[in-house]
Scaffold this active site. Structure first.
Site, PDB file in Angstrom:
ATOM      1  N   ALA A  33       0.726  -1.257  -0.066  1.00  0.00           N
ATOM      2  CA  ALA A  33       0.057  -0.058  -0.128  1.00  0.00           C
ATOM      3  C   ALA A  33       0.808   1.392   0.053  1.00  0.00           C
ATOM      4  O   ALA A  33       0.383   2.335  -0.496  1.00  0.00           O
ATOM      5  CB  ALA A  33      -0.866   0.096   1.183  1.00  0.00           C
ATOM      6  N   CYS A  34       1.857   1.066   0.478  1.00  0.00           N
ATOM      7  CA  CYS A  34       3.033   2.282   0.580  1.00  0.00           C
ATOM      8  C   CYS A  34       3.882   2.527  -0.608  1.00  0.00           C
ATOM      9  O   CYS A  34       4.708   3.243  -0.914  1.00  0.00           O
ATOM     10  CB  CYS A  34       3.984   2.154   1.636  1.00  0.00           C
ATOM     11  SG  CYS A  34       3.199   2.438   3.343  1.00  0.00           S
ATOM     12  N   GLY A  35       3.345   1.406  -1.735  1.00  0.00           N
ATOM     13  CA  GLY A  35       3.914   1.697  -3.289  1.00  0.00           C
ATOM     14  C   GLY A  35       5.189   0.671  -3.159  1.00  0.00           C
ATOM     15  O   GLY A  35       6.103   0.947  -3.974  1.00  0.00           O
TER      16      GLY A  35
END
Lengths: 261, 261
Positions: free
Chosen positions: B105-107
């Protein structure tokens, strides 16, 4: 061929049929940020000035307040790595930094319904005014400013402006990153933004508005449209928000007194 | 006034001067996803069908593979909360899920340079072909399909199509979310996508391409442009990628055999 543009083989279909040709596409790279030796986050971005982006990203998350907190910055362009060492006096304990960053990089911490819910943010105190004529002129200049956009159509831009001119121009494949780059450079070069304003190419959600609030910029001009929550935040945080700038037309969604005739 | 559109007071500046009026803006809400009773992530999105988005988000992250893994879904529209309970036989241990989600989700997890670096992904095996005529017709229909876009200009769309028609249409203020909603609904309703294709309104980065690869969709058509890494992934993962569809023109960046005359 511009730097950061890649030529790729494509099949083009037109009314005349099908042909193999070349097209220019924008480059994308992963940037991994290490904080005090620990891997923190990887973001997808454009390949230049990774230090501005890394520092702006951390500043937008509220993790760095000033240049004095940064002890060392090392950029490895080839590997897409920025290593930041913060001074021991950085204020936030390392664990807290990691906890907060993971929280907000995932989009958390934005479950607000009013400005009061937003930790530590107070309405911006700036008497800045800019004439609509200056905004129209600078937006026109802003839109002419990107050879990469003209070549690839795959890039967002942001610009920090005085009423006279564009002071800092940034570009990135991500609209959030384009804004973070501005704040990163301001932090590195000690640029005071309280009487400046920002132009953005992309749509304005609450996340972009929060970046301005944290950075302390009192006026945001977007080529595009805001969401209802972006407007609500702008109203509550004393930020002037203008959008849909086309030629000599625009809409002002909050604190319109900062934009004069 | 359409549902999910908010009327807001604005100051409109035109060549004729300045006037106070009303404008329609799109709504934005935070969605918080709880997994097995534990708060996982909050994302900014549009306020409808939050279950499709939550499940699509988790599926795109590779955390849910099929409907049988989901024991219970509870949606609280007012609070913007979706609670998911996964069956014990879900495959991934809970800690692993949290670890992986925070990562991606943080990339993160996208620091690849070739398909081999992408955990668990194999090239898509689909003999799907679609004629360019069908694509032009469906893109035209796709672009007419959004009253919210016409009213607010603040929304992205995605559509899952057969060569005959649009089967599932989704919208969201975020272009990633619009795609996740499609996959969420497909998972809930057991829709097989191997011989279908996706139309998207937004730019295509590697992150969007990875969603298709994980979802198993062999063909992506975008109104906009891809990055170089999105093209590289499409080539490596056997996905046909077309972009810049305008009228009866388009560019095909990979595996053009799936788009026939």
């Amino acid at each position: 061929m511009l730097k950061y543009v890649e030529e790729t083989n494509v099949v083009r279909i037109t009314e005349d049929g099908r042909e193999t040709t070349k097209a220019s596409v924008i480059q994308e790279v992963p940037l991994t940020i290490f904080l005090n030796g620990r891997e923190l986050v990887t973001i997808i971005c454009s390949p230049w000035q990774l230090d501005h982006l890394a520092i702006g990203f951390l500043a937008a998350e509220g993790l760095i307040k000033g240049r004095s907190e940064i002890k060392k910055v090392t950029v490895d362009d080839t590997r897409g790595v920025v290593r930041l060492k913060l001074a021991a006096s950085g204020g936030l304990a390392e664990e807290l930094i990691f906890k907060r960053l993971i929280t907000s990089a995932c989009g958390k911490g934005i479950t607000f319904s009013s400005a009061a819910d937003i930790e530590g943010l107070v309405p911006i105190d700036s008497g800045l005014t800019v004439s609509s004529g200056d905004i129209f002129r600078l937006v026109k200049e802003f839109q002419k400013n990107s050879p990469l956009y003209r070549e690839t159509h795959g890039i967002h831009s942001a610009a920090l402006c005085s009423s006279e001119k564009i002071l800092i121009f940034s570009e990135d494949i991500g609209r959030h990153n384009a804004v973070d780059r501005i704040f990163g450079r301001c932090l590195l070069e000690d640029v005071a933004v309280k009487n400046l304003f920002l132009i953005c190419s992309g749509r304005i959600s609450s996340e972009i508005l929060l970046k301005l609030a944290k950075g302390g910029v009192p006026l945001l001009v977007s080529i595009s449209v805001p969401t209802n929550q972006a407007i609500r935040l702008a109203v509550n945080l004393g930020i002037t928000l203008a959008g849909i700038v086309r030629g000599r037309r625009m809409m002002i969604y909050s604190h319109d007194w900062r934009i004069t005739a």
